[in-house]
Each structure stands twice: as structure tokens, then as C-alpha cells.
Design a protein around this motif. Structure first.
Motif, PDB file in Angstrom:
ATOM      1  N   LYS A  98       2.798  15.188   6.950  1.00 42.16           N
ATOM      2  CA  LYS A  98       3.075  15.092   5.524  1.00 42.16           C
ATOM      3  C   LYS A  98       2.660  13.714   5.012  1.00 42.16           C
ATOM      4  CE  LYS A  98       6.762  15.555   2.124  1.00 42.16           C
ATOM      5  NZ  LYS A  98       8.203  15.770   1.902  1.00 42.16           N
ATOM      6  N   GLU A  99       1.881  13.745   3.956  1.00 43.24           N
ATOM      7  CA  GLU A  99       1.407  12.483   3.400  1.00 43.24           C
ATOM      8  C   GLU A  99       2.558  11.685   2.803  1.00 43.24           C
ATOM      9  OE1 GLU A  99      -0.967  12.580  -0.209  1.00 43.24           O
ATOM     10  OE2 GLU A  99      -2.428  11.277   0.782  1.00 43.24           O
ATOM     11  N   LEU A 100       2.645  10.424   3.212  1.00 43.11           N
ATOM     12  CA  LEU A 100       3.704   9.568   2.682  1.00 43.11           C
ATOM     13  C   LEU A 100       3.331   9.085   1.287  1.00 43.11           C
ATOM     14  CD1 LEU A 100       4.587   7.345   5.775  1.00 43.11           C
ATOM     15  CD2 LEU A 100       5.873   9.293   4.881  1.00 43.11           C
ATOM     16  N   ARG A 101       4.295   9.067   0.418  1.00 41.19           N
ATOM     17  CA  ARG A 101       4.089   8.591  -0.948  1.00 41.19           C
ATOM     18  C   ARG A 101       4.937   7.348  -1.190  1.00 41.19           C
ATOM     19  NH1 ARG A 101      -0.267  10.401  -3.854  1.00 41.19           N
ATOM     20  NH2 ARG A 101      -0.861  12.401  -2.948  1.00 41.19           N
ATOM     21  N   PRO A 151      -0.365   7.193  -2.609  1.00 35.63           N
ATOM     22  CA  PRO A 151      -0.366   7.356  -1.149  1.00 35.63           C
ATOM     23  C   PRO A 151      -0.076   6.029  -0.439  1.00 35.63           C
ATOM     24  CG  PRO A 151      -2.610   7.350  -2.005  1.00 35.63           C
ATOM     25  CD  PRO A 151      -1.700   7.379  -3.199  1.00 35.63           C
ATOM     26  N   VAL A 152       0.621   6.143   0.685  1.00 34.31           N
ATOM     27  CA  VAL A 152       0.891   4.964   1.516  1.00 34.31           C
ATOM     28  C   VAL A 152      -0.355   4.743   2.362  1.00 34.31           C
ATOM     29  CG1 VAL A 152       2.332   3.988   3.330  1.00 34.31           C
ATOM     30  CG2 VAL A 152       3.364   5.332   1.501  1.00 34.31           C
ATOM     31  N   ASP A 153      -1.151   3.748   1.992  1.00 37.04           N
ATOM     32  CA  ASP A 153      -2.449   3.552   2.615  1.00 37.04           C
ATOM     33  C   ASP A 153      -2.393   2.721   3.892  1.00 37.04           C
ATOM     34  OD1 ASP A 153      -1.568   1.514   1.007  1.00 37.04           O
ATOM     35  OD2 ASP A 153      -3.521   0.962   0.216  1.00 37.04           O
ATOM     36  N   VAL A 154      -1.303   2.037   4.133  1.00 34.42           N
ATOM     37  CA  VAL A 154      -1.147   1.224   5.338  1.00 34.42           C
ATOM     38  C   VAL A 154       0.134   1.656   6.043  1.00 34.42           C
ATOM     39  CG1 VAL A 154      -0.877  -1.112   6.256  1.00 34.42           C
ATOM     40  CG2 VAL A 154      -2.350  -0.720   4.271  1.00 34.42           C
ATOM     41  N   SER A 201       0.712  -0.595   0.157  1.00 41.11           N
ATOM     42  CA  SER A 201       0.504  -2.019   0.434  1.00 41.11           C
ATOM     43  C   SER A 201       0.710  -2.875  -0.806  1.00 41.11           C
ATOM     44  CB  SER A 201      -0.913  -2.235   0.989  1.00 41.11           C
ATOM     45  OG  SER A 201      -1.884  -1.737   0.070  1.00 41.11           O
ATOM     46  N   ALA A 202       0.441  -2.308  -1.989  1.00 40.72           N
ATOM     47  CA  ALA A 202       0.614  -3.077  -3.223  1.00 40.72           C
ATOM     48  C   ALA A 202       2.077  -3.322  -3.557  1.00 40.72           C
ATOM     49  CB  ALA A 202      -0.063  -2.347  -4.392  1.00 40.72           C
TER      50      ALA A 202
END
Length: 386
Positions: A10-13, A20-23, A37-38
Motif C-alpha cells: 500500500k502506497e504511503l501518503r 506520496p511518501v517518496d523517501v 521528505s518535504a
């Protein structure tokens, strides 16, 4: 044969921006809120999350049952300062011999009878003395009489009242010994001076006991341990901060007795009988910063005192006993964070035969009027008095 497929993760938000949680988050565990990351810097500082938690706490206070609050034994005190609330510090301030220990022992006795569990740090006395005071309250004897052995000497001379009180105290100690629930409710510390380490340990013990409140008599008995702080004032600062942290973490009230200093009054001989000032506190700034309430104790002067007598007392040509009321304790709201108009207001309690009780309203009005130089009665009576 078709190889098995791995179930999609499941993609983390991001909990803040929903992107999306890119890191991957270091140490991330199931159920923990994720951030991109932001916005990762907002972890533990997310205004939405913290706001929800704060509203939960506000609603908890709003719906708190009065029976769950810790009240003072006296109507006058509850009206002046309100009940003791969780997460807050209350200071009880007085000059040496001004009644701090008697006041707190009455509170302790009351709280125990209400089923509260108390961790008590009596730095000016030992556990045995605490039980002498509790037993005296049980039977209506003066703790000063018992602890100075005057009661025993009166008994030896055949004084009937002393014989009865002595026998009643013997029964009280026997009953205390058999009350397992009482002994489990009350933990009396044996430390003789406060250091930051020793106080943190006492708080941990209070937490293990699930204490409803912690009482320290008094918080100015500080010592500096090697490697901790450079001076007593720094140790005192750290102790006040630790006390507030502990109150908030355990969600209980903490009561700290503290001493007023005569040298800060200009050595005024009547300062002990006037509404006390926070300027007379040791480490005033830190205590005012940490406290929800600072309650000052003092003695009251007799009604209708001739002003010339007060001048003579200050000059040392008249004894203080001529102007002081033997059976009155004054309580003043030196600082009441939520007191509104009650700040700096004074109420009186009666102190007779070792017990502190609420005072009759008419008697309180008369004594308070005298304390503030107000003449009561009809206009003709006031002219005659002046």
C-alpha cells in the motif's frame, strides 16, 4: 505455470499534504504516521495531530467528575483556590514556624480519608513524626503537645485530660497499624534533602504506586550532587522544572511547600502577620513561572487593635502576643493563575486544639476587617472606635 505474485504494498501518503511518501522513513513502524521528505520535519510537530491531542485533553478536563478532583479540607480554601487539578504545581508558602507542616498534615489526613494515594516527602521531619501528627488529628490532640512531650509530662502529673488523650493516641496507633489499606495509600519518603536525581527517583516510585498526588515539605531543602549543577539556585531551578514535568507526565497535582524569608521583608516584625508577598520567596522568579497557585500562610491579628500598639510592636517595646490572634490562620492567594478576582484575597481558618477548621462567617468578616484596617458597625460606632 504462472509464478506467484507478491501482494502490492500500500502506497504511503504524507499525513500532512497527502502526497506520496517518496523517501522511506527510518524506523517506520505499522500505525505510525508517515510524512514525505518535504514535511518530515513536522513529525511530532504536526499542528493537526497536536491540535487533536490538545482538544482531547480539553474535553477530558471539561468532563471531569468533581468526585475525581482532589479538594482541600476547607470550604474557604476551595473557594479561594479551587480544587487541586492534574498536571499543575501548587506552592504553600510561609515563614519558618508559620504552619506549613500543620496545614499539609491536615490535607494529608483529609486526602487519605477520601481514598487518595499520596507520596509524601517530609524533608523537615521523619515518618514517625508524620504518624504522630496523623494520630493527633484522629483524636483531637495537639501535635505540638505530643511531639514536645508536654502531653506525657501532663499525664505523669495526673492531668485527667492528658491521660485520656494519651490513651486515645495509643489506640490510634494500634488502629493505624491494622489498616493495611491506609498504609498502602500513603508512602512516606525517608530522603533528607532533595537532589534532581533523588526527586526523579521519588517521582518514579510515585508512578509505580499510581499515586494521586505528590507532596513535598519543603522544596527548598536542596543539595547539589557531583556532576549535576554548579549552585543551589541552579539545582532549585531544575527541581521546579522537573516537578512541573512530572505533574504533566503523570497527570496529577504536585504540592510543594516553600519558605518565606524574613530578611526580604526588611526584618519587619509584623511581616509574619500580614498578607505575604511573592517577593519574600526564595527563587521567586522560577516558582512564579512554574506555579498554577501560590498560597501564603500567615497568622492574623486580633480585631480592634490600637494602631499605636502596632508601632510599639515594631519598635520592640510591646510583645507580639498582645496583637496576634492565637487561633487564626490566614490563607492568601499570592498567585492564582486561574483565580481571577480572588488573587491576593485572604480567607481565614480556625486553628484550635491541634485542628484547622473553617471559621464562622461573622467571625471571619470581623477579623479580616481588622486585618485591613476597616471599621465595622454603625456610623456612630465607627466614630467612637476611631
Amino acid at each position: 505455470m504462472t509464478p506467484p505474485t507478491t501482494p502490492p504494498v500500500k502506497e504511503l501518503r504524507c499525513h500532512f499534504c497527502e502526497g506520496p511518501v517518496d523517501v522511506p522513513q527510518r524506523g517506520w513502524t505499522l500505525g505510525r504516521k508517515a510524512y514525505c521528505s518535504a514535511h518530515h520535519i513536522l513529525e511530532d510537530s504536526d499542528p493537526w495531530v497536536n491540535g487533536q491531542s490538545a482538544i482531547d485533553y480539553a474535553e477530558t478536563l471539561h468532563h471531569m467528575d468533581p468526585s475525581d478532583l482532589i479538594h482541600w479540607p476547607w470550604k474557604a480554601m476551595n473557594e479561594l483556590a479551587g480544587p487541586l487539578a492534574p498536571g499543575r504545581l501548587t506552592y504553600i508558602a510561609a515563614f519558618p514556624g508559620g504552619g506549613k507542616t500543620s496545614f499539609l498534615t491536615h490535607c494529608l489526613y483529609w486526602w487519605l480519608t477520601k481514598g487518595k494515594t499520596v507520596t509524601y516527602l517530609p524533608l523537615e521531619s521523619d515518618p514517625g513524626e508524620v504518624f504522630v501528627r496523623l494520630a493527633c488529628l484522629e483524636v483531637g490532640a495537639s501535635a505540638d503537645e505530643a511531639l514536645s512531650f508536654r502531653l506525657a509530662e501532663r499525664k505523669a502529673t495526673g492531668d485527667r485530660e492528658a491521660i485520656i488523650l494519651h490513651d486515645e493516641l495509643t489506640v490510634a496507633y494500634r488502629l493505624f497499624r491494622d489498616k493495611r489499606a491506609l498504609l498502602e495509600q500513603l508512602r512516606i519518603s525517608r530522603i533528607e534533602a532533595l537532589t534532581v536525581r533523588s526527586f526523579v527517583k521519588e517521582v518514579a516510585i510515585a508512578q509505580a504506586m499510581e499515586s494521586d498526588l505528590i507532596v513535598v515539605d519543603h522544596v527548598d531543602h536542596v543539595e547539589t550532587e557531583a556532576g549535576e549543577f554548579g549552585s543551589e539556585i541552579q539545582t532549585s531551578n531544575a527541581l521546579q522544572s522537573e516537578a512541573l514535568k512530572a505533574a504533566k507526565r503523570l497527570n496529577i497535582p504536585i504540592v510543594l511547600a516553600t519558605q518565606l524569608n524574613s530578611s526580604r521583608t526588611g526584618n519587619d516584625r509584623l511581616a509574619h502577620y500580614r498578607p505575604p508577598s511573592t517577593d519574600w520567596l526564595y527563587n521567586k522568579g522560577k516558582k512564579e513561572q512554574m506555579a498554577a497557585n501560590i498560597i501564603g500562610l500567615s497568622r492574623a491579628m486580633k480585631p480592634g487593635i490600637d494602631p499605636n500598639w502596632l508601632s510599639e510592636v515594631r519598635a520592640g517595646v510591646r510583645p507580639i502576643s498582645d496583637v496576634v490572634h492565637d487561633n487564626r490562620m490566614a490563607v492568601t492567594g499570592m498567585k492564582l493563575r486561574y483565580g481571577g478576582a480572588a488573587k491576593e484575597r485572604t480567607s481565614l481558618l480556625a486553628y484550635e486544639r491541634g485542628r484547622i477548621t473553617d471559621l464562622d462567617a461573622a467571625d471571619q468578616r470581623e477579623t479580616l476587617a481588622s486585618r485591613h484596617g476597616v471599621l465595622l458597625g454603625s456610623p456612630s460606632e465607627r466614630r467612637r472606635a476611631s
